[in-house]
Design an enzyme around this catalytic site. Sequence first.
Site, PDB file in Angstrom:
ATOM      1  N   THR A   1       0.856  -1.184   0.000  1.00  0.00           N
ATOM      2  CA  THR A   1       0.000   0.000   0.000  1.00  0.00           C
ATOM      3  C   THR A   1       0.890   1.231   0.000  1.00  0.00           C
ATOM      4  O   THR A   1       1.532   1.555   1.003  1.00  0.00           O
ATOM      5  CB  THR A   1      -0.946  -0.023   1.209  1.00  0.00           C
ATOM      6  OG1 THR A   1      -1.738  -1.223   1.142  1.00  0.00           O
ATOM      7  CG2 THR A   1      -1.881   1.177   1.199  1.00  0.00           C
TER       8      THR A   1
ATOM      9  N   GLY B   1      -9.945   1.808  -2.608  1.00  0.00           N
ATOM     10  CA  GLY B   1      -8.502   1.732  -2.765  1.00  0.00           C
ATOM     11  C   GLY B   1      -7.855   1.039  -1.582  1.00  0.00           C
ATOM     12  O   GLY B   1      -8.453   0.141  -0.983  1.00  0.00           O
ATOM     13  N   GLU B   2      -6.617   1.412  -1.286  1.00  0.00           N
ATOM     14  CA  GLU B   2      -5.820   0.852  -0.180  1.00  0.00           C
ATOM     15  C   GLU B   2      -5.335  -0.567  -0.461  1.00  0.00           C
ATOM     16  O   GLU B   2      -4.502  -1.092   0.267  1.00  0.00           O
ATOM     17  CB  GLU B   2      -6.612   0.837   1.148  1.00  0.00           C
ATOM     18  CG  GLU B   2      -7.092   2.186   1.623  1.00  0.00           C
ATOM     19  CD  GLU B   2      -7.887   2.093   2.942  1.00  0.00           C
ATOM     20  OE1 GLU B   2      -8.034   0.992   3.519  1.00  0.00           O
ATOM     21  OE2 GLU B   2      -8.351   3.158   3.402  1.00  0.00           O
ATOM     22  N   GLY B   3      -5.929  -1.215  -1.478  1.00  0.00           N
ATOM     23  CA  GLY B   3      -5.654  -2.617  -1.742  1.00  0.00           C
ATOM     24  C   GLY B   3      -6.807  -3.507  -1.312  1.00  0.00           C
ATOM     25  O   GLY B   3      -6.713  -4.740  -1.386  1.00  0.00           O
TER      26      GLY B   3
ATOM     27  N   ASP C   1      -3.153   1.616  -2.634  1.00  0.00           N
ATOM     28  CA  ASP C   1      -2.734   3.019  -2.712  1.00  0.00           C
ATOM     29  C   ASP C   1      -3.437   3.874  -1.673  1.00  0.00           C
ATOM     30  O   ASP C   1      -4.533   3.534  -1.213  1.00  0.00           O
ATOM     31  CB  ASP C   1      -3.121   3.596  -4.068  1.00  0.00           C
ATOM     32  CG  ASP C   1      -4.634   3.756  -4.148  1.00  0.00           C
ATOM     33  OD1 ASP C   1      -5.317   2.741  -4.349  1.00  0.00           O
ATOM     34  OD2 ASP C   1      -5.145   4.874  -3.922  1.00  0.00           O
TER      35      ASP C   1
END
Lengths: 358, 358
Positions: free
Chosen positions: A62, A314-316, A173
Amino acid sequence: MAESIEIYIPPLDDGAMQMAAARQGRLTKPAGSLGRLEELSISLAGMTGRLDPPLANRIVFTLAADHGVALEGVSAYPREVTAQMVLNFLNGGAAINVLARQMNVRVVVADLGVDSDLPAHPDLRSLKVRRGTASITNGPAMSVREARRAIESGRRLVRDEVANGLDVALTGDMGIGNTTASAAVICALTELDSKDVVGRVVDDAGLDRKREAVRTAMRVNAALVATGPIEALAAVGGFEIAGLVGVILESAAARRPVVIDGFISGAAALVAASIAPAATGYMIASHRSMELGHGAVLRRLGLRPLLDLDLRLGEGTGAVLALPLLEAAVRTLNEMATFDEAGVSERDQEAAHNSSHN
Amino acid sequence: MAESIEIYIPPLDDGAMQMAAARQGRLTKPAGSLGRLEELSISLAGMTGRLDPPLANRIVFTLAADHGVALEGVSAYPREVTAQMVLNFLNGGAAINVLARQMNVRVVVADLGVDSDLPAHPDLRSLKVRRGTASITNGPAMSVREARRAIESGRRLVRDEVANGLDVALTGDMGIGNTTASAAVICALTELDSKDVVGRVVDDAGLDRKREAVRTAMRVNAALVATGPIEALAAVGGFEIAGLVGVILESAAARRPVVIDGFISGAAALVAASIAPAATGYMIASHRSMELGHGAVLRRLGLRPLLDLDLRLGEGTGAVLALPLLEAAVRTLNEMATFDEAGVSERDQEAAHNSSHN
């Protein structure tokens, strides 16, 4: 002349794929009835050269950075949220932490360019290129040299973990403003118009600001964007996007499957595929994001997402949610009984291809 | 007069759903950005009355039976495969076993009407109504009394497990010929035509035989089909389908979420909803099957499937594959930090509803 990156990405293992496909046909189920799990088991065999690739050592990378364009009203959140969310990641309170705990995934958080002095922390890799990009509406986000440095940092993250036994990489991200940068990267590499890539975000006024920002960025950076993918990334991208390009390229080079999260990771995957087309063979699209331009990215990459859950975080998170399906694909291929073993009547071979065993 | 079943299904817990929705809005993510996981966390709260419903004790009820219509060339497999696959389940070699091991699910296999003398086995519940149905093309598959008995057997299976602490029920099936019976049940309850419910299976000739079988079954059994859902089930259904109706109804009555597998389970869900409409509130559609008529069933039930993986195997495989998403929904709701806890800047409340935090 366009910049390039020296990297060798091995071809997929055709022999392993054929063996996996043949074994799928002998398992106690109608051929094809496990649908995309069967395809996935064959793809994973091609990537790793094994019918039973290990998936136990799994890491979501991340990557976080700030964006100059965030100061132009393109996000509902103030820019300091990037740093606050990085701290939330380190404290284990974010969605990515919760899902990673559930799926037994390690979260590697890396600061590629957050506009804040983050504290030292065992789970934080400091790879800051600079404190945030310049606004893409005024000129390039970063220099080409900085873009290369961020890509190299992403590659190093994966290289270090491959040395420690990484089996599968996942991308993630964090960066306020990074959907705008990603939209610009996608416009740059696909020649799509910003209205087909930037969807409704904050409100109608916010949407207009975001589309206008992308349009301006494309105009201001037209010459650099036209030079090549690394230049386009430098012109309108972001440090975490560039870092993810490196994560994806290095995973492919190491023959590790790389599970691509959503829109921002998709933009990075598009850059990676432009730099080294063979990288696409190692990508697994985890989910279809709610972001407007994501479908076009997936089509361009020839990837079909595994999940469609209206995610846009997001973040994965999407990548982690897809992991049980990878595991299911490998387990069914390896652990199911064959018709012979189970003493189940073989079905008519001709008919099997389109049959259900019900 | 139509037969009915005495069962009380409690309404969903509105208060718990409101609390879950409110908590979703305070977690460190843009409101709505976890998409269907958020909806699912709210639904599960409504079913169970808890924001943190336990999901540890999970059972897939894989019900097996034979079908008279299987002798009419509607399946690519000989009828003895039903019994052979039940033995495969008991030996742990089928897809459902592999996936259940991965997801920590117990497989309860029940014989509702297999045309074979199955050996005693600790994991096999013997609830045989009869050795296979009569062919639906000649008259009713079973008597109304037998249909009730099979439904009661399914209810008993769940009741016994609820007493042992069942948290979540999953449905599964095995029965050569049961896609034909399920298609007929769907035609009976929706007034759809067989050509919109029966898709390509074996080959074009097989497809014609299957459509013709359904059409004949509807004509031969027209009076019984028109009487009511239990009569329609008796006329054109199967013992495992009837058993699954009971599994679904009793799960709903016990306020346990019930994860519906694919086409055959969908037909059972349609019958259950016709008998007791409130049961629908406890159903979670796991996946969109490749079977042609499945979409119509889901629309009729108002359910949107979580997965779309081109599966067409049955056994409960799709239901088991969806389980990690239920777990993810509950975990994110309960384990994520709130904006207050994490010290993350609250976003503009007005804007939050349509924003991404990137």
